[in-house]
Design a protein around this motif. Structure first.
Motif, PDB file in Angstrom:
ATOM      1  N   UNK A  11       0.874  -1.163   0.000  1.00 45.90           N
ATOM      2  CA  UNK A  11       0.000   0.000   0.000  1.00 45.90           C
ATOM      3  C   UNK A  11       0.916   1.219   0.000  1.00 45.90           C
ATOM      4  N   UNK A  12       0.955   1.947  -1.105  1.00 43.52           N
ATOM      5  CA  UNK A  12       1.958   2.998  -1.285  1.00 43.52           C
ATOM      6  C   UNK A  12       1.790   4.177  -0.335  1.00 43.52           C
ATOM      7  N   UNK A  13       0.594   4.332   0.255  1.00 47.28           N
ATOM      8  CA  UNK A  13       0.333   5.485   1.127  1.00 47.28           C
ATOM      9  C   UNK A  13      -0.316   6.644   0.415  1.00 47.28           C
ATOM     10  N   UNK A  14      -0.363   6.607  -0.915  1.00 41.21           N
ATOM     11  CA  UNK A  14      -0.993   7.674  -1.703  1.00 41.21           C
ATOM     12  C   UNK A  14      -2.476   7.365  -1.875  1.00 41.21           C
ATOM     13  N   UNK A  15      -3.340   8.360  -1.607  1.00 42.37           N
ATOM     14  CA  UNK A  15      -4.791   8.220  -1.753  1.00 42.37           C
ATOM     15  C   UNK A  15      -5.289   9.299  -2.704  1.00 42.37           C
ATOM     16  N   UNK A  16      -5.867   8.895  -3.841  1.00 41.16           N
ATOM     17  CA  UNK A  16      -6.397   9.819  -4.837  1.00 41.16           C
ATOM     18  C   UNK A  16      -7.885   9.554  -5.027  1.00 41.16           C
ATOM     19  N   UNK A  17      -8.678  10.606  -4.856  1.00 37.43           N
ATOM     20  CA  UNK A  17     -10.135  10.485  -5.036  1.00 37.43           C
ATOM     21  C   UNK A  17     -10.684   9.320  -4.214  1.00 37.43           C
ATOM     22  N   UNK A  18     -10.182   9.225  -2.988  1.00 36.03           N
ATOM     23  CA  UNK A  18     -10.592   8.210  -2.013  1.00 36.03           C
ATOM     24  C   UNK A  18     -10.205   6.786  -2.413  1.00 36.03           C
ATOM     25  N   UNK A  19      -9.280   6.642  -3.370  1.00 37.36           N
ATOM     26  CA  UNK A  19      -8.786   5.333  -3.780  1.00 37.36           C
ATOM     27  C   UNK A  19      -7.330   5.180  -3.343  1.00 37.36           C
ATOM     28  N   UNK A  20      -7.036   4.141  -2.558  1.00 37.47           N
ATOM     29  CA  UNK A  20      -5.663   3.857  -2.178  1.00 37.47           C
ATOM     30  C   UNK A  20      -4.914   3.264  -3.370  1.00 37.47           C
ATOM     31  N   UNK A  21      -3.702   3.737  -3.592  1.00 32.33           N
ATOM     32  CA  UNK A  21      -2.890   3.259  -4.705  1.00 32.33           C
ATOM     33  C   UNK A  21      -2.021   2.104  -4.201  1.00 32.33           C
ATOM     34  N   UNK A  22      -2.359   0.899  -4.635  1.00 30.43           N
ATOM     35  CA  UNK A  22      -1.661  -0.304  -4.197  1.00 30.43           C
ATOM     36  C   UNK A  22      -0.783  -0.861  -5.309  1.00 30.43           C
ATOM     37  N   UNK A  23       0.201  -1.658  -4.915  1.00 25.46           N
ATOM     38  CA  UNK A  23       1.165  -2.225  -5.859  1.00 25.46           C
ATOM     39  C   UNK A  23       1.355  -3.698  -5.523  1.00 25.46           C
ATOM     40  N   UNK A  24       1.150  -4.582  -6.530  1.00 27.02           N
ATOM     41  CA  UNK A  24       1.333  -6.018  -6.356  1.00 27.02           C
ATOM     42  C   UNK A  24       2.410  -6.500  -7.335  1.00 27.02           C
ATOM     43  N   UNK A  25       3.197  -7.487  -6.937  1.00 25.23           N
ATOM     44  CA  UNK A  25       4.199  -8.002  -7.853  1.00 25.23           C
ATOM     45  C   UNK A  25       4.588  -9.434  -7.548  1.00 25.23           C
ATOM     46  N   UNK A  26       4.901 -10.192  -8.614  1.00 30.02           N
ATOM     47  CA  UNK A  26       5.473 -11.533  -8.500  1.00 30.02           C
ATOM     48  C   UNK A  26       6.858 -11.497  -9.135  1.00 30.02           C
ATOM     49  N   UNK A  27       7.828 -12.170  -8.519  1.00 31.97           N
ATOM     50  CA  UNK A  27       9.207 -12.089  -8.969  1.00 31.97           C
ATOM     51  C   UNK A  27       9.827 -13.477  -9.115  1.00 31.97           C
ATOM     52  N   UNK A  33      28.865 -13.252  -8.859  1.00 33.40           N
ATOM     53  CA  UNK A  33      27.540 -13.680  -9.305  1.00 33.40           C
ATOM     54  C   UNK A  33      26.970 -12.662 -10.292  1.00 33.40           C
ATOM     55  N   UNK A  34      26.292 -13.197 -11.314  1.00 35.44           N
ATOM     56  CA  UNK A  34      25.432 -12.397 -12.170  1.00 35.44           C
ATOM     57  C   UNK A  34      24.007 -12.742 -11.764  1.00 35.44           C
ATOM     58  N   UNK A  35      23.248 -11.754 -11.315  1.00 34.49           N
ATOM     59  CA  UNK A  35      21.888 -11.980 -10.832  1.00 34.49           C
ATOM     60  C   UNK A  35      20.878 -11.418 -11.823  1.00 34.49           C
ATOM     61  N   UNK A  36      20.019 -12.299 -12.326  1.00 32.58           N
ATOM     62  CA  UNK A  36      18.950 -11.916 -13.250  1.00 32.58           C
ATOM     63  C   UNK A  36      17.613 -12.007 -12.533  1.00 32.58           C
ATOM     64  N   UNK A  37      16.730 -11.047 -12.806  1.00 36.28           N
ATOM     65  CA  UNK A  37      15.422 -11.054 -12.172  1.00 36.28           C
ATOM     66  C   UNK A  37      14.324 -10.662 -13.140  1.00 36.28           C
ATOM     67  N   UNK A  38      13.125 -11.207 -12.907  1.00 29.64           N
ATOM     68  CA  UNK A  38      11.961 -10.924 -13.744  1.00 29.64           C
ATOM     69  C   UNK A  38      10.794 -10.607 -12.806  1.00 29.64           C
ATOM     70  N   UNK A  39      10.099  -9.536 -13.092  1.00 33.65           N
ATOM     71  CA  UNK A  39       9.047  -9.069 -12.188  1.00 33.65           C
ATOM     72  C   UNK A  39       7.804  -8.684 -12.982  1.00 33.65           C
ATOM     73  N   UNK A  40       6.655  -9.235 -12.582  1.00 35.55           N
ATOM     74  CA  UNK A  40       5.370  -8.893 -13.169  1.00 35.55           C
ATOM     75  C   UNK A  40       4.535  -8.211 -12.090  1.00 35.55           C
ATOM     76  N   UNK A  41       3.919  -7.071 -12.415  1.00 35.84           N
ATOM     77  CA  UNK A  41       3.184  -6.372 -11.373  1.00 35.84           C
ATOM     78  C   UNK A  41       2.094  -5.464 -11.878  1.00 35.84           C
ATOM     79  N   UNK A  42       1.333  -4.950 -10.933  1.00 34.25           N
ATOM     80  CA  UNK A  42       0.234  -4.028 -11.221  1.00 34.25           C
ATOM     81  C   UNK A  42       0.205  -2.969 -10.138  1.00 34.25           C
ATOM     82  N   UNK A  43       0.057  -1.714 -10.557  1.00 33.11           N
ATOM     83  CA  UNK A  43      -0.012  -0.598  -9.615  1.00 33.11           C
ATOM     84  C   UNK A  43      -1.176   0.304  -9.980  1.00 33.11           C
ATOM     85  N   UNK A  44      -1.930   0.713  -8.960  1.00 30.09           N
ATOM     86  CA  UNK A  44      -3.024   1.633  -9.194  1.00 30.09           C
ATOM     87  C   UNK A  44      -4.295   0.943  -9.631  1.00 30.09           C
ATOM     88  N   UNK A  45      -5.258   1.743 -10.094  1.00 25.55           N
ATOM     89  CA  UNK A  45      -6.580   1.256 -10.473  1.00 25.55           C
ATOM     90  C   UNK A  45      -7.177   2.194 -11.524  1.00 25.55           C
TER      91      UNK A  45
END
Length: 421
Positions: free
Chosen positions: A352-368, A379-391
């Motif tokens: 929950x990002x803490x930002x509230x716009x027009x009474x909607x909380x701006x949330x962020x979800x992600x899978x990595x 080490x060489x570290x590779x990462x892949x991330x899928x996510x959604x933020x806002x509404x």
């Protein structure tokens, strides 16, 4: 091989430095911008789980981890992000590449010392709105743009009290410029073209602190318990603000020209807040084999402010971030199978990002997901991330994103005393 990796890291740093567009999120308009994740790519691939410390990886989320480093370490990481912004049945694709961190760690007996540079927050957006009045055929175009960063140069130190317990401290100098521009254009059969521009510049500086604790102990002969705690007290940043207004036109090449003398408008400077933050995490695992853990972070974002005062419809609330993840190594000391020595990582996070716009909380979800590819001690570290933020509710914007992360952890023994037999 290490020399080749250092050359590769230098090329990576150069490419990213020339292409710094750290965010394309419209939500970066608010507060201090989009707050950037502070961890390395191996931590990011586990959902942002920062409870692990080892001899070759820097854990930038908890300064107590620095004393666990046994080799002099150079770490650098970058991200390419591909996003789709959706709003009101329209969508737009964006892409950016950004440097996440560059850091050096030096172990000295029970101490570990670290210094480096990373972005604290980023601003980068472009929002346009067109409104046509059918009565008098007047068309208004409103365009908001912004760009800039707040960067952190940090110095850190940690001390291992014993094999189980370590403490650490980071001191950061935060600095940067954020520029925003608002242009309103009016077109009508009577007024062929009229554009007014308001340009704002914020020069931001200030210090911040972070402390950390690490504790791990054996559950039995094979398994360990890991715990982590960090605390960052509230810090104040000084934002020196400037504002300029002008009437502008564009030539045939699209270059902006000022048609009337521009005017500087006095605006108040602001004291901005980096809010209090603390986190606690715990996990269980087997050294060089596997780990599962979770971490929760609380941030007092309700005290956040905007750079030029209050904005209608914008509020802030205290935020929570939850991470769950881990890693698995089939056989870390295998000589016959390289992929048995690869570290496989995965995780999930909610924020929950803490930002509230027009009474909607701006949330962020992600899978990595991620891979740690061994190259000698490094080490060489590779990462892949899928996510959604806002509404898309209340006319807001939803960001669907895919991040490709790469990090290098280059390790060597420095300051060794040479011996001649």
């Amino acid at each position: 091989m290490i020399k080749k990796l250092i050359v590769f890291a230098s090329i990576l740093f150069s490419i990213v430095s020339w292409s710094q567009e750290n965010t394309s999120s419209p939500y970066s308009y608010y507060g201090l911008g989009e707050i950037r994740f502070k961890g390395t790519e191996d931590v990011r691939a586990m959902g942002g789980l920062g409870i692990v410390s080892d001899s070759i990886h820097l854990n930038l989320l908890n300064p107590a981890s620095y004393s666990k480093i046994k080799f002099s370490t150079f770490a650098v990481g970058a991200t390419s992000s591909f996003s789709t912004l959706e709003a009101n049945e329209t969508s737009e694709k964006t892409q950016r590449t950004s440097l996440n961190y560059i850091a050096v760690a030096i172990p000295i007996k029970k101490f570990g010392f670290t210094f480096g540079l990373m972005p604290y927050s980023s601003v980068g957006y472009k929002i346009e709105n067109n409104v046509t009045n059918t009565i008098d055929n007047t068309e208004r175009n409103k365009r908001n743009t912004g760009n800039g960063n707040i960067n952190s140069f940090f110095l850190g130190s940690a001390y291992s009290i014993n094999k189980k317990f370590s403490v650490g401290l980071d001191v950061s100098y935060n600095f940067g410029e954020i520029e925003t521009e608002y242009v309103e254009s009016i077109y009508s059969p009577i007024i062929l073209q009229l554009r007014s521009r308001e340009k704002n510049l914020s020069n931001i500086t200030g210090l911040s602190l972070r402390t950390g604790l690490f504790y791990n102990t054996k559950l039995n002969e094979k398994h360990n318990i890991f715990t982590s705690f960090t605390f960052s007290p509230e810090a104040k940043l000084t934002s020196k603000n400037e504002r300029n207004i002008a009437t502008i036109i564009y030539n045939v090449n699209g270059t902006e020209l000022i048609s009337t003398p521009s005017q500087d408008i006095p605006v108040d400077d602001q004291t901005l807040i980096i809010p209090t933050k603390f986190s606690f995490g715990a996990g269980m695992g087997r050294n060089n084999k596997w780990l599962l853990g979770t971490e929760i972070t609380f941030t007092e974002n309700s005290k956040m402010k905007n750079r030029f005062g209050e904005i209608a419809g914008v509020n802030y609330e205290n935020s929570t971030r939850i991470a769950f993840g881990g890693y698995y190594i089939p056989k870390y000391d295998s000589f016959s199978n390289y992929f048995s020595r690869v570290t496989y990582r995965a995780g999930f996070r909610y924020e929950n990002s803490g930002l509230v716009l027009r009474n909607e909380s701006i949330n962020d979800y992600g899978m990595t997901f991620g891979l740690g590819l061994p190259v000698g001690l490094s080490k060489i570290n590779l990462g892949f991330e899928f996510g959604k933020k806002g509404t898309t509710a209340q006319g807001l914007v939803q960001e669907n994103y895919f991040n490709l992360n790469i990090g290098l952890s280059l390790n060597d023994l420095w300051f060794r005393k040479r011996e001649i037999n």
